[in-house]
Design an enzyme around this catalytic site. Structure first.
Site, mmCIF file in Angstrom:
data_model
loop_
_atom_site.group_PDB
_atom_site.id
_atom_site.type_symbol
_atom_site.label_atom_id
_atom_site.label_comp_id
_atom_site.label_asym_id
_atom_site.label_seq_id
_atom_site.Cartn_x
_atom_site.Cartn_y
_atom_site.Cartn_z
ATOM 1 N N LYS A 196 0.866 -1.183 0.000
ATOM 2 C CA LYS A 196 0.000 0.000 0.000
ATOM 3 C C LYS A 196 0.898 1.227 0.000
ATOM 4 O O LYS A 196 1.699 1.432 0.916
ATOM 5 C CB LYS A 196 -0.902 -0.010 1.228
ATOM 6 C CG LYS A 196 -1.785 1.228 1.300
ATOM 7 C CD LYS A 196 -2.772 1.155 2.455
ATOM 8 C CE LYS A 196 -3.624 2.399 2.497
ATOM 9 N NZ LYS A 196 -4.550 2.405 3.630
ATOM 10 N N ARG A 206 -10.396 10.886 1.589
ATOM 11 C CA ARG A 206 -10.272 11.665 2.827
ATOM 12 C C ARG A 206 -11.545 12.453 3.075
ATOM 13 O O ARG A 206 -11.967 12.620 4.212
ATOM 14 C CB ARG A 206 -9.042 12.593 2.748
ATOM 15 C CG ARG A 206 -7.727 11.850 2.469
ATOM 16 C CD ARG A 206 -7.091 11.322 3.716
ATOM 17 N NE ARG A 206 -6.083 10.302 3.431
ATOM 18 C CZ ARG A 206 -4.787 10.531 3.212
ATOM 19 N NH1 ARG A 206 -4.314 11.757 3.244
ATOM 20 N NH2 ARG A 206 -3.962 9.530 2.972
ATOM 21 N N ARG A 217 1.096 10.008 5.558
ATOM 22 C CA ARG A 217 1.314 8.663 6.106
ATOM 23 C C ARG A 217 2.617 8.041 5.615
ATOM 24 O O ARG A 217 2.755 6.826 5.561
ATOM 25 C CB ARG A 217 0.155 7.752 5.691
ATOM 26 C CG ARG A 217 -1.225 8.264 6.035
ATOM 27 C CD ARG A 217 -2.245 7.153 5.905
ATOM 28 N NE ARG A 217 -3.616 7.622 5.831
ATOM 29 C CZ ARG A 217 -4.318 8.143 6.839
ATOM 30 N NH1 ARG A 217 -3.763 8.278 8.023
ATOM 31 N NH2 ARG A 217 -5.561 8.524 6.658
ATOM 32 N N GLU A 233 7.036 -6.652 1.205
ATOM 33 C CA GLU A 233 5.851 -6.543 2.065
ATOM 34 C C GLU A 233 4.883 -7.708 1.813
ATOM 35 O O GLU A 233 4.315 -8.267 2.745
ATOM 36 C CB GLU A 233 5.133 -5.206 1.808
ATOM 37 C CG GLU A 233 5.843 -3.990 2.381
ATOM 38 C CD GLU A 233 5.598 -3.833 3.874
ATOM 39 O OE1 GLU A 233 4.945 -4.696 4.475
ATOM 40 O OE2 GLU A 233 6.067 -2.822 4.445
ATOM 41 N N LYS A 248 -2.276 -1.596 -3.810
ATOM 42 C CA LYS A 248 -3.102 -0.391 -3.797
ATOM 43 C C LYS A 248 -2.238 0.857 -3.846
ATOM 44 O O LYS A 248 -1.246 0.899 -3.123
ATOM 45 C CB LYS A 248 -3.916 -0.411 -2.505
ATOM 46 C CG LYS A 248 -4.743 0.799 -2.247
ATOM 47 C CD LYS A 248 -5.303 0.711 -0.859
ATOM 48 C CE LYS A 248 -6.121 1.952 -0.604
ATOM 49 N NZ LYS A 248 -6.624 2.005 0.729
ATOM 50 N N SER A 274 -10.096 5.951 -4.709
ATOM 51 C CA SER A 274 -10.983 7.098 -4.920
ATOM 52 C C SER A 274 -10.490 8.056 -5.994
ATOM 53 O O SER A 274 -11.278 8.540 -6.811
ATOM 54 C CB SER A 274 -11.163 7.838 -3.589
ATOM 55 O OG SER A 274 -9.905 8.233 -3.055
ATOM 56 N N TYR A 313 -15.311 1.414 -6.916
ATOM 57 C CA TYR A 313 -16.557 2.111 -6.607
ATOM 58 C C TYR A 313 -17.582 1.936 -7.731
ATOM 59 O O TYR A 313 -18.747 2.287 -7.569
ATOM 60 C CB TYR A 313 -16.266 3.595 -6.338
ATOM 61 C CG TYR A 313 -15.341 3.768 -5.138
ATOM 62 C CD1 TYR A 313 -15.837 3.695 -3.848
ATOM 63 C CD2 TYR A 313 -13.962 3.936 -5.310
ATOM 64 C CE1 TYR A 313 -14.998 3.811 -2.747
ATOM 65 C CE2 TYR A 313 -13.109 4.052 -4.220
ATOM 66 C CZ TYR A 313 -13.636 3.983 -2.943
ATOM 67 O OH TYR A 313 -12.795 4.077 -1.858
#
Ligand code: PBG
Length: 323
Positions: A196, A206, A217, A233, A248, A274, A313
């Site tokens: 990620k 957000r 982050r 990872e 992602k 998004s 979505y």
């Protein structure tokens, strides 16, 4: 001279193209992310994600039923609580909005599709970070793992069949697996957001979760520059017991997705986030691209790169086209 080898031969008619397509979309391989807002009495549309809303409990149920009827494979739930605090208490409260909504959806559509929950603290903390903070204000990895363990149990108890571990803490898969197994919940599936990236494409999300974050982050999500690290990872998550791996965002990380898909012996998913959604919607609204064609092309591209399933979505809408 005339060519002997003619790849175009297989492209000459719709029937031949259909028969020789290497990648297909299927509703069962689409997962719909859904937002539910505590205290909302009707859905609140999101300006940066036209067609997506923060749901009330009632409209959430309707959206989930619609997805199930379209044949969508799963829904991934995100909760927006009314009250936030430093440790994200609402995340582990059985009466917290995410757990309440999970219970409702498990009862409503739990047999028709896989009800899944986001396991992360960012929606629930007053500072907006994915974990709890230490005295210096840095995210405390190991203290966060304790919160994730409790959150996993609360979500499993509420009826989530699959936990999406999106916090990017080291050791989170092992910690959550251990907590679940110790509680006798060996049945609950762990999907690890393995690779990620710290991405600008999460911008509209957000707004969707009323994020309280200032700053970024980058101290836990990955540097977009790193491909090899994505594999590292993913390998660690497999070793820790992840049942499913995820990459992602999707479209800007197809190389990482392809790498992970090549080595993984568990399913690999991708999250069309998004910002990817918003870009296509905005360009289409301006008449600059053919909306349906581009949506389908992005999803085919993500599947072709190696994703077995895609969070998008557009899941319900696209499932409808495919029927
Ligand atoms: C963290 C989480 C995020 C998204 C999914 N889970 C936000 C972040 O990491 O900043 C982003 C999804 C999207 O942009 O569609 N709980």
């Amino acid at each position: 001279m005339h060519p002997v080898v003619r790849p175009r031969r297989l492209r000459q008619s719709p029937a031949l193209r259909r028969l020789t397509a290497e990648t297909r979309l299927h509703p069962a391989e689409l997962i719909l992310p859904l937002f539910v807002r505590e205290g909302a009495s009707e859905p609140r549309p999101l300006a940066s994600m036209p067609g997506v809303a923060q749901h009330s409990l009632d409209s959430l149920k309707r959206a989930a039923v619609e997805a199930a009827e379209a044949g969508v494979g799963g829904v991934m739930l995100f909760g927006i609580p009314e009250n936030r605090d430093a440790i994200g208490s609402a995340a582990t409260d059985p009466d917290g909005i995410l757990n309440v909504a999970t219970r409702a959806l498990a009862a409503e559509v739990g047999d028709a599709l896989v009800v899944q929950t986001d396991l992360c603290l960012d929606e629930f903390t007053d500072h907006g970070h994915c974990g709890v903070l230490d005295a210096e204000g840095h995210v405390d990895n190991d203290a966060t793992l304790l919160r994730y363990r409790d959150m996993a149990l609360a979500q499993a108890e509420a009826g989530s069949q699959l936990l999406g571990l999106s916090g990017m803490m080291d050791g989170q898969v092992a910690a959550v697996r251990d907590a679940l197994d110790a509680a006798g919940r060996t049945d609950v599936v762990i999907m690890a957001y393995s690779a990620k990236y710290a991405s600008g494409f999460y911008g509209p999300f957000r707004e969707a979760v009323d994020s309280q974050l200032s700053g970024d982050r980058r101290a836990y999500q990955q540097d977009p520059a790193n491909r090899r690290e994505g594999l590292r990872e993913a390998r660690l998550d497999l070793e820790e017991g992840a049942d499913i791996l995820m990459v992602k965002p999707a479209l800007s990380y197809l190389d990482v997705l392809s790498d992970v898909a090549a080595f993984s012996d568990v399913p690999v998913w991708a999250y069309q986030v998004s910002g990817e959604y918003a870009m296509v919607e905005a360009a289409a609204a301006n008449g600059w691209i053919d909306r349906e064609r581009v949506i389908e092309e992005t999803l085919i591209g993500v599947r072709r790169a190696g994703a077995d399933a895609v969070l998008t979505y557009w899941a319900t809408e696209v499932a409808g086209w495919l029927r």
